[in-house]
Design an enzyme around this catalytic site. Sequence first.
Site, mmCIF file in Angstrom:
data_model
loop_
_atom_site.group_PDB
_atom_site.id
_atom_site.type_symbol
_atom_site.label_atom_id
_atom_site.label_comp_id
_atom_site.label_asym_id
_atom_site.label_seq_id
_atom_site.Cartn_x
_atom_site.Cartn_y
_atom_site.Cartn_z
ATOM 1 N N GLU A 147 12.654 31.637 -15.009
ATOM 2 C CA GLU A 147 11.482 32.362 -15.539
ATOM 3 C C GLU A 147 10.542 32.801 -14.408
ATOM 4 O OE1 GLU A 147 10.035 31.485 -19.331
ATOM 5 O OE2 GLU A 147 11.771 30.269 -19.904
ATOM 6 N N GLN A 181 0.816 -1.220 0.000
ATOM 7 C CA GLN A 181 0.000 0.000 0.000
ATOM 8 C C GLN A 181 0.854 1.276 0.000
ATOM 9 O OE1 GLN A 181 -2.623 0.762 3.430
ATOM 10 N NE2 GLN A 181 -4.304 0.800 1.959
HETATM 11 N N1 CAA Z 1 2.135 41.901 -18.943
HETATM 12 C C1 CAA Z 1 2.123 43.209 -19.298
HETATM 13 N N2 CAA Z 1 2.612 44.184 -18.520
HETATM 14 C C2 CAA Z 1 3.115 43.829 -17.319
HETATM 15 C C3 CAA Z 1 3.149 42.486 -16.887
HETATM 16 C C4 CAA Z 1 2.634 41.498 -17.751
HETATM 17 N N3 CAA Z 1 2.633 40.197 -17.433
HETATM 18 N N4 CAA Z 1 3.704 42.429 -15.655
HETATM 19 C C5 CAA Z 1 4.010 43.694 -15.319
HETATM 20 N N5 CAA Z 1 3.644 44.548 -16.331
HETATM 21 C C6 CAA Z 1 3.758 46.003 -16.369
HETATM 22 C C7 CAA Z 1 2.991 46.633 -15.218
HETATM 23 O O1 CAA Z 1 1.638 46.839 -15.580
HETATM 24 C C8 CAA Z 1 3.729 47.937 -15.037
HETATM 25 O O2 CAA Z 1 3.272 48.853 -16.030
HETATM 26 P P1 CAA Z 1 3.279 50.448 -15.788
HETATM 27 O O3 CAA Z 1 4.714 50.893 -15.809
HETATM 28 O O4 CAA Z 1 2.516 51.002 -16.946
HETATM 29 O O5 CAA Z 1 2.616 50.686 -14.472
HETATM 30 C C9 CAA Z 1 5.164 47.562 -15.353
HETATM 31 O O6 CAA Z 1 5.115 46.368 -16.144
HETATM 32 C C10 CAA Z 1 5.984 47.294 -14.114
HETATM 33 O O7 CAA Z 1 5.337 46.244 -13.411
HETATM 34 P P2 CAA Z 1 5.429 46.088 -11.850
HETATM 35 O O8 CAA Z 1 5.164 47.392 -11.196
HETATM 36 O O9 CAA Z 1 4.588 44.919 -11.463
HETATM 37 O O10 CAA Z 1 7.000 45.753 -11.698
HETATM 38 P P3 CAA Z 1 7.810 45.208 -10.489
HETATM 39 O O11 CAA Z 1 9.130 45.879 -10.479
HETATM 40 O O12 CAA Z 1 6.989 45.233 -9.238
HETATM 41 O O13 CAA Z 1 8.108 43.674 -10.924
HETATM 42 C C11 CAA Z 1 7.703 41.335 -11.065
HETATM 43 C C12 CAA Z 1 7.126 42.748 -11.147
HETATM 44 C C13 CAA Z 1 6.494 40.418 -11.286
HETATM 45 C C14 CAA Z 1 8.329 41.029 -9.728
HETATM 46 C C15 CAA Z 1 8.737 41.143 -12.214
HETATM 47 O O14 CAA Z 1 9.914 41.889 -11.968
HETATM 48 C C16 CAA Z 1 9.111 39.681 -12.420
HETATM 49 O O15 CAA Z 1 8.374 38.938 -13.090
HETATM 50 N N6 CAA Z 1 10.256 39.246 -11.866
HETATM 51 C C17 CAA Z 1 10.793 37.900 -12.177
HETATM 52 C C18 CAA Z 1 11.721 37.998 -13.343
HETATM 53 C C19 CAA Z 1 11.865 36.700 -14.088
HETATM 54 O O16 CAA Z 1 10.915 35.951 -14.293
HETATM 55 N N7 CAA Z 1 13.073 36.447 -14.551
HETATM 56 C C20 CAA Z 1 13.354 35.298 -15.340
HETATM 57 C C21 CAA Z 1 14.377 35.660 -16.394
HETATM 58 S S1 CAA Z 1 14.412 34.647 -17.822
HETATM 59 C C22 CAA Z 1 15.135 33.222 -17.321
HETATM 60 O O17 CAA Z 1 14.738 32.632 -16.368
HETATM 61 C C23 CAA Z 1 16.314 32.699 -18.058
HETATM 62 C C24 CAA Z 1 16.058 31.737 -19.113
HETATM 63 O O18 CAA Z 1 16.657 31.839 -20.161
HETATM 64 C C25 CAA Z 1 15.163 30.546 -18.926
#
Ligand code: CAA
Length: 382
Positions: free
Chosen positions: A364, A280
């Site tokens: 990501e 189990q």
């Molecule tokens: N779609 C459209 N616009 C978006 C959005 C989305 N999904 N997310 C945020 N925005 C816009 C917001 O509306 C905002 O617009 P305004 O300037 O007009 O107000 C602007 O972007 C800034 O957004 P936030 O105020 O939310 O920004 P923040 O500094 O608070 O950050 C966060 C938000 C979600 C923490 C973001 O920084 C994030 O996703 N961080 C993680 C980064 C990441 O995923 N990195 C992975 C890199 S790639 C990788 O992994 C390598 C590889 O090759 C596999």
Amino acid sequence: MFDLLLTDEQKMLQQMVHDFAVNEIEPVASENERNHKFPREIIEKAGELGLMGIAYPVEYGGSGMDYVSYMLAIEEISRYCASTGVIISAHSSLTCDPIYRFGTEEQKQKYLPDMLSGKKIGAFSLTESGAGSDAGATKTTAKLVGDKWILNGSKIFATNGAEADVFVLLASTDPESKTRGVTGFIVDANTPGYSIGKVERKLGIRSSSTTEIILDNVELPKEAMLGNLNEGFKMAMITLDGGRLGIAAQALGIARASFEDALKYSREREQFGKPINSFQAIQWMIADMRVRYEASWLLTWRATKMKDAGEAYSTYSAMAKLDASETAMFCANKAIQVHGGYGYTEDFNVERYYRDAKITELYEGTSEIQRLVISRHFIVNG
Ligand code: CAA
């Protein structure tokens, strides 16, 4: 699997990718991973099969299918090799996508046909040593001098870094404005001043290349700017919405691999005079793995259908990635448990699945960032 939810065309693609993965990828996956060997020949074959540009229009050299088809392919490939899964995903969802979505017609004509056919590999570069989860804190700068952009700085953790021909990268064009002062650029790998720095040695996905990128007075023509000036952060976020679905699919592939290997081993392994699947404790692990996989698959499918339908899917993409990555970790852990001590050795693939699963909770956007994206959405929108 999930026959009711898939079209005949999607099922045909899934079968074709399954055959490709079993015949070409599985036989070399473990050895490549152990040797940190990038599967160049496999990527070339994937290109010939149209897998480097599944969800892009035929007019640019893509296969003209939908995102569900792309997800099925990434899951199927990652079932046998998660490294190959992320190589294709970073190329397709993170690099081809912003060029297709935000590029000028000239940029699309210049880059997409070679990229979608796999002749050129793409990489996406957002992260820096001081700009990980806080992706808007980029210190790499791009300055317009006359009619040239001059880029300086360094990026880290670029998937496909040492193998890519084309990079989409983000640089600060207005440091005072943080996320509203970031711009995207397309950079050819052979541009003077552009070089690969540290090549990372990683816990898992070792066949994929992860590198630092150094930009030392890289001179780009004005036409290398991707999208609008100072709108690169949003472009990166929109790109990552699609990329996170790719990682969810990769995680599903790892979860399924873990489940299938554990199931097989539990039939073959005997203790106390009978197969261990008659106990189990093992049965419950098998059940829990399957339930988690099926639930994550459905959530990922739902988010992907939203994308295909043109709906706002950002929150659901974060949910799918969060859930599928935790499912991959759960299933890989249980798969080792079912294998007992043997699961901890390189004689079985489950130790690879366990090492590969971990990255899906990190890149990501970490699981913490996915939770932040999800909770912000519901707190703001109810
Ligand atoms: N779609 C459209 N616009 C978006 C959005 C989305 N999904 N997310 C945020 N925005 C816009 C917001 O509306 C905002 O617009 P305004 O300037 O007009 O107000 C602007 O972007 C800034 O957004 P936030 O105020 O939310 O920004 P923040 O500094 O608070 O950050 C966060 C938000 C979600 C923490 C973001 O920084 C994030 O996703 N961080 C993680 C980064 C990441 O995923 N990195 C992975 C890199 S790639 C990788 O992994 C390598 C590889 O090759 C596999």
